[in-house]
Design a protein around this motif. Structure first.
Motif, PDB file in Angstrom:
ATOM      1  N   MET A   1       0.845  -1.201   0.000  1.00  0.00           N
ATOM      2  CA  MET A   1       0.000   0.000   0.000  1.00  0.00           C
ATOM      3  C   MET A   1       0.876   1.245   0.000  1.00  0.00           C
ATOM      4  O   MET A   1       1.813   1.356   0.778  1.00  0.00           O
ATOM      5  CB  MET A   1      -0.903   0.013   1.226  1.00  0.00           C
ATOM      6  N   ARG A  24      -5.815   1.515  -7.855  1.00  0.00           N
ATOM      7  CA  ARG A  24      -5.859   0.444  -6.854  1.00  0.00           C
ATOM      8  C   ARG A  24      -4.764  -0.591  -7.114  1.00  0.00           C
ATOM      9  O   ARG A  24      -4.149  -1.099  -6.168  1.00  0.00           O
ATOM     10  CB  ARG A  24      -7.231  -0.230  -6.859  1.00  0.00           C
ATOM     11  N   ARG A  29      -5.183   4.052  -2.127  1.00  0.00           N
ATOM     12  CA  ARG A  29      -6.544   3.991  -1.602  1.00  0.00           C
ATOM     13  C   ARG A  29      -7.396   4.905  -2.472  1.00  0.00           C
ATOM     14  O   ARG A  29      -7.002   6.044  -2.754  1.00  0.00           O
ATOM     15  CB  ARG A  29      -6.550   4.416  -0.137  1.00  0.00           C
ATOM     16  N   ASP A  41     -17.034  -0.206   1.109  1.00  0.00           N
ATOM     17  CA  ASP A  41     -16.165   0.363   2.137  1.00  0.00           C
ATOM     18  C   ASP A  41     -15.143  -0.699   2.492  1.00  0.00           C
ATOM     19  O   ASP A  41     -15.302  -1.461   3.431  1.00  0.00           O
ATOM     20  CB  ASP A  41     -16.980   0.787   3.362  1.00  0.00           C
ATOM     21  N   GLU A  42     -14.071  -0.750   1.681  1.00  0.00           N
ATOM     22  CA  GLU A  42     -13.014  -1.729   1.834  1.00  0.00           C
ATOM     23  C   GLU A  42     -11.743  -1.020   2.288  1.00  0.00           C
ATOM     24  O   GLU A  42     -11.688   0.210   2.296  1.00  0.00           O
ATOM     25  CB  GLU A  42     -12.788  -2.450   0.494  1.00  0.00           C
ATOM     26  N   PRO A  43     -10.703  -1.772   2.654  1.00  0.00           N
ATOM     27  CA  PRO A  43      -9.473  -1.119   3.121  1.00  0.00           C
ATOM     28  C   PRO A  43      -8.890  -0.108   2.135  1.00  0.00           C
ATOM     29  O   PRO A  43      -8.304   0.890   2.557  1.00  0.00           O
ATOM     30  CB  PRO A  43      -8.522  -2.308   3.344  1.00  0.00           C
ATOM     31  N   ASP A  44      -9.042  -0.370   0.830  1.00  0.00           N
ATOM     32  CA  ASP A  44      -8.480   0.548  -0.156  1.00  0.00           C
ATOM     33  C   ASP A  44      -9.524   1.113  -1.113  1.00  0.00           C
ATOM     34  O   ASP A  44      -9.173   1.733  -2.120  1.00  0.00           O
ATOM     35  CB  ASP A  44      -7.385  -0.154  -0.970  1.00  0.00           C
ATOM     36  N   TRP A  45     -10.814   0.933  -0.827  1.00  0.00           N
ATOM     37  CA  TRP A  45     -11.858   1.295  -1.804  1.00  0.00           C
ATOM     38  C   TRP A  45     -13.107   1.764  -1.074  1.00  0.00           C
ATOM     39  O   TRP A  45     -13.755   1.009  -0.352  1.00  0.00           O
ATOM     40  CB  TRP A  45     -12.163   0.102  -2.687  1.00  0.00           C
ATOM     41  N   LEU A  46     -13.418   3.044  -1.247  1.00  0.00           N
ATOM     42  CA  LEU A  46     -14.608   3.648  -0.650  1.00  0.00           C
ATOM     43  C   LEU A  46     -15.418   4.286  -1.763  1.00  0.00           C
ATOM     44  O   LEU A  46     -14.845   4.921  -2.658  1.00  0.00           O
ATOM     45  CB  LEU A  46     -14.199   4.717   0.366  1.00  0.00           C
ATOM     46  N   ARG A  68     -12.160   8.736   6.502  1.00  0.00           N
ATOM     47  CA  ARG A  68     -11.786   7.325   6.283  1.00  0.00           C
ATOM     48  C   ARG A  68     -10.288   7.152   6.092  1.00  0.00           C
ATOM     49  O   ARG A  68      -9.677   6.227   6.635  1.00  0.00           O
ATOM     50  CB  ARG A  68     -12.534   6.795   5.052  1.00  0.00           C
ATOM     51  N   PHE A  69      -9.659   8.058   5.307  1.00  0.00           N
ATOM     52  CA  PHE A  69      -8.264   7.861   4.922  1.00  0.00           C
ATOM     53  C   PHE A  69      -7.318   8.953   5.440  1.00  0.00           C
ATOM     54  O   PHE A  69      -6.102   8.780   5.385  1.00  0.00           O
ATOM     55  CB  PHE A  69      -8.141   7.772   3.399  1.00  0.00           C
TER      56      PHE A  69
END
Length: 234
Positions: A1, A24, A29, A41-46, A68-69
């Motif tokens: 990441m 991605r 992110r 709403d994923e660790p790298d995808w909102l 979020r980030f």
């Protein structure tokens, strides 16, 4: 990441979906924005559903991204409307729709993203424009596309100069006619013939160009033509 964060508008399909996927795959992110985008709403995808022409959408996108980030590094103003119509046949509603998405969307999204970039000490804003704004074609009536996307190209240069001293770059991609869901498969051979290279562009062509600009830290105020040679002539 990588820890970096990009907002991509119009991310539910076509160019926007490909651009979001490209970032991605690089470990960024990504916040995808579209009226019709599926919840995620994923660790790298909102994702944030909304109309970019509405100031409330831009405010919500910036707030949710930061919550979020914690940062915004790049904004890709990809959402756009193209309606090919003879100039006097445009309706008032079409005029409002095109300006709301193409210009209001840029204004609201960029205005809310820039303060976070300034706090970070740098950032990148990318617009999707069109070569038709520079080289009109009688077979593709496009006055409102030229009005809005040509305006975005000029705004990109101005933004680049205004924010250069604060480490923020602004660039644009100027595509030709691209292979997206907008163009049925049976039309693509004909449409490809409008490009000197003899084919339509692909989503991958645009993604490659945007990622180049992301890496090109000494490039700002650039309108990068990904149009199969259209800007050079016919």
């Amino acid at each position: 990441m990588s820890g970096k964060v990009v907002i991509v508008t119009g991310a539910s399909q076509g160019l926007g979906e490909g651009i979001a996927r490209g970032y991605r795959e690089r470990g960024w992110r990504v916040v995808g924005v579209s009226r019709s985008i599926a919840p995620a709403d994923e660790p790298d995808w909102l994702t944030v559903a909304g109309d970019v022409g509405d100031p409330a959408t831009a405010e919500a996108v910036a707030a949710r991204t930061l919550d979020r980030f914690g940062r915004i590094d790049t904004l890709v103003n990809n959402a756009g409307v193209f309606i090919g119509e003879a100039f006097t046949d445009y309706s008032d509603e079409q005029y409002r729709q095109i300006l709301a998405t193409n210009l209001d969307g840029f204004f609201h999204m960029t205005r809310h993203a820039l303060p976070a970039m300034v706090r970070n000490g740098g950032g990148h804003v990318v617009q999707i424009v069109t070569t038709l704004a520079e080289h009109a074609n009688a077979e593709f009536p496009s006055v409102l596309a030229s009005l809005t996307k040509g305006g975005l190209a000029a705004a990109t240069r101005s933004l680049a100069i205004e924010y250069a001293a604060r480490g923020i770059r602004a660039n644009a991609i100027s595509p030709g006619i691209m292979e997206t869901p907008m163009h049925p498969a049976e039309t693509r051979a004909t449409l490809g013939g409008y490009h000197p290279l003899g084919r339509m562009g692909t989503v991958a062509d645009v993604v490659q160009a945007i990622l180049y600009l992301e890496d090109a830290k000494f490039v700002t105020g650039e309108i990068l033509h990904v149009d199969g040679g259209q800007v050079a002539g016919h």
